[in-house]
Design an enzyme around this catalytic site. Structure first.
Site, PDB file in Angstrom:
ATOM      1  N   TYR A  33       0.917  -1.198   0.059  1.00  0.00           N
ATOM      2  CA  TYR A  33      -0.062   0.123   0.010  1.00  0.00           C
ATOM      3  C   TYR A  33       0.897   1.254  -0.037  1.00  0.00           C
ATOM      4  O   TYR A  33       2.094   1.253   0.171  1.00  0.00           O
ATOM      5  CB  TYR A  33      -0.968  -0.239   1.185  1.00  0.00           C
ATOM      6  N   ARG A  52       8.343   4.198  -4.614  1.00  0.00           N
ATOM      7  CA  ARG A  52       8.343   3.135  -3.499  1.00  0.00           C
ATOM      8  C   ARG A  52       7.451   1.951  -3.750  1.00  0.00           C
ATOM      9  O   ARG A  52       7.744   0.864  -3.304  1.00  0.00           O
ATOM     10  CB  ARG A  52       8.186   3.992  -2.018  1.00  0.00           C
ATOM     11  N   ARG A 101      -8.108 -21.013  -2.038  1.00  0.00           N
ATOM     12  CA  ARG A 101      -6.948 -20.348  -0.920  1.00  0.00           C
ATOM     13  C   ARG A 101      -5.683 -21.417  -1.102  1.00  0.00           C
ATOM     14  O   ARG A 101      -5.948 -22.596  -1.068  1.00  0.00           O
ATOM     15  CB  ARG A 101      -7.516 -20.516   0.329  1.00  0.00           C
ATOM     16  N   LYS A 151       6.454  -2.047   1.875  1.00  0.00           N
ATOM     17  CA  LYS A 151       5.350  -1.348   2.405  1.00  0.00           C
ATOM     18  C   LYS A 151       3.905  -2.411   2.521  1.00  0.00           C
ATOM     19  O   LYS A 151       3.115  -2.142   1.464  1.00  0.00           O
ATOM     20  CB  LYS A 151       5.018  -0.107   2.073  1.00  0.00           C
ATOM     21  N   GLU A 183      11.805   2.321  14.736  1.00  0.00           N
ATOM     22  CA  GLU A 183      10.901   3.346  14.230  1.00  0.00           C
ATOM     23  C   GLU A 183       9.595   3.046  15.014  1.00  0.00           C
ATOM     24  O   GLU A 183       9.427   2.571  15.952  1.00  0.00           O
ATOM     25  CB  GLU A 183      10.363   3.074  12.653  1.00  0.00           C
ATOM     26  N   LEU A 207      11.059   1.004   7.303  1.00  0.00           N
ATOM     27  CA  LEU A 207      10.259   1.570   6.126  1.00  0.00           C
ATOM     28  C   LEU A 207      11.170   3.008   5.622  1.00  0.00           C
ATOM     29  O   LEU A 207      11.484   3.628   6.676  1.00  0.00           O
ATOM     30  CB  LEU A 207       8.799   1.912   6.360  1.00  0.00           C
TER      31      LEU A 207
END
Ligand code: PMP
Length: 287
Positions: A33, A52, A101, A151, A183, A207
């Site tokens: 995302y 990114r 799945r 991310k 972080e 990140l």
């Protein structure tokens, strides 16, 4: 009023927008995302977020479903349709819905990625009263996986971290690994000591914040000394200032760590100045 959102090529009212129960984002957190902020109806640091995103997709062996220009068009169209002056655009791309799945990745020829974007309207985002007061953080152990540079939508532990902070009467948590701050749950962490800005260097442990890159560039241009190195929690508590950066909080002063005031216990000069500079410069370059 209902938002207009984007799902796989269509602009829809949010109540009409759906994704399959077999989507790998839903079943396996197999997706990435980005969050891009909007100020004065324009996108902040769009290029950085697009670059990114491309990197996150590459690292997970996912093909990019569209080019940067198309991505920009969708972002702008959502800003327009939802009349966003200040807020955020959330984008999520998953490996799609193969119809069953299975741990094994589906064939990308037959299973196309799911692309979802939506807006979050946040009037007053830039002139936030929280930034004038600063935030309180607690420390928690960093037990996330080893590829925090990607991310991904795997956000359970950051979410648990925010809950731990909330229960402790704080606003957020800083994560600690091997004695050093990595972080914040959704932001990069900094301290200021004797005029120098100190933040952890880039690696797979954190990140690579788009706001971090811009803030360090502006700090450098404003002649601040920037040191990229690990720092401990004790060092942070003894620092003159502390702050965080992210696309949605910009530069946000941290005034308390584990109940211990940082510096004077009020937003510091460096953080306050960097917030101003960041907002000014980013607004100039917004698209
Ligand atoms: N670290 C983590 C763990 C984050 O989730 C975020 C925000 N998504 C950041 C740092 C800050 O990144 P950015 O400046 O690109 O928003």
């Amino acid at each position: 009023m209902s938002r207009t959102v984007y799902v796989n090529g269509a602009y829809l009212a949010e109540e009409d927008a759906t994704v399959s129960i077999f989507d790998r984002g839903f079943l396996m957190a197999d997706g990435v995302y980005e969050v891009t902020s909007v100020l004065d109806g324009k996108l902040i640091d769009f290029d950085g977020h697009a670059v990114r995103l491309e990197r996150s997709l590459n690292e997970l062996d996912m093909a990019s479903p569209m080019g940067k220009d198309e991505l920009l068009t969708i972002h702008r169209e959502l800003v327009r349709l939802n009349n966003i002056d200040e807020g955020m655009i959330y984008l999520q791309i998953t490996r799609g819905a193969p119809g069953d799945r299975d741990f094994v990745f589906p064939d990308p020829e037959t299973t196309k990625p799911t692309v979802v974007l939506f807006t979050q309207n946040k009037p007053g985002l830039a002139d936030s009263p929280v930034a004038k007061k600063g935030i309180k953080v607690i420390s928690i152990e960093d037990i996330r996986w080893g590829r925090r540079d990607i991310k991904t939508v795997q956000l359970l532990y950051p979410s648990m971290g925010k809950m731990m902070a909330k229960k402790a009467g704080a606003d957020d948590a800083w994560m600690i690994e091997n004695g050093f701050v990595t972080e914040g749950t959704s932001n990069n962490a900094y301290i200021v000591k004797d005029g120098a800005i100190i933040t952890r260097g880039l690696s797979n442990d954190i990140l690579h914040g788009i706001t971090r890159a811009a803030v360090l560039r502006f700090a450098d241009e404003a002649q601040y000394k920037v040191i990229e190195r690990n720092f401990t929690l004790e060092e942070a508590q003894q620092a003159d200032e502390a702050f965080i950066t992210s696309a949605s909080t910009f530069v946000m002063p941290v005034v308390e760590i584990d109940g211990h005031p940082v510096g004077t216990g009020t937003p510091g000069q460096v953080a306050t100045r960097l917030r101003q500079v960041y907002l000014e410069e980013c607004k100039k370059n917004a698209i």
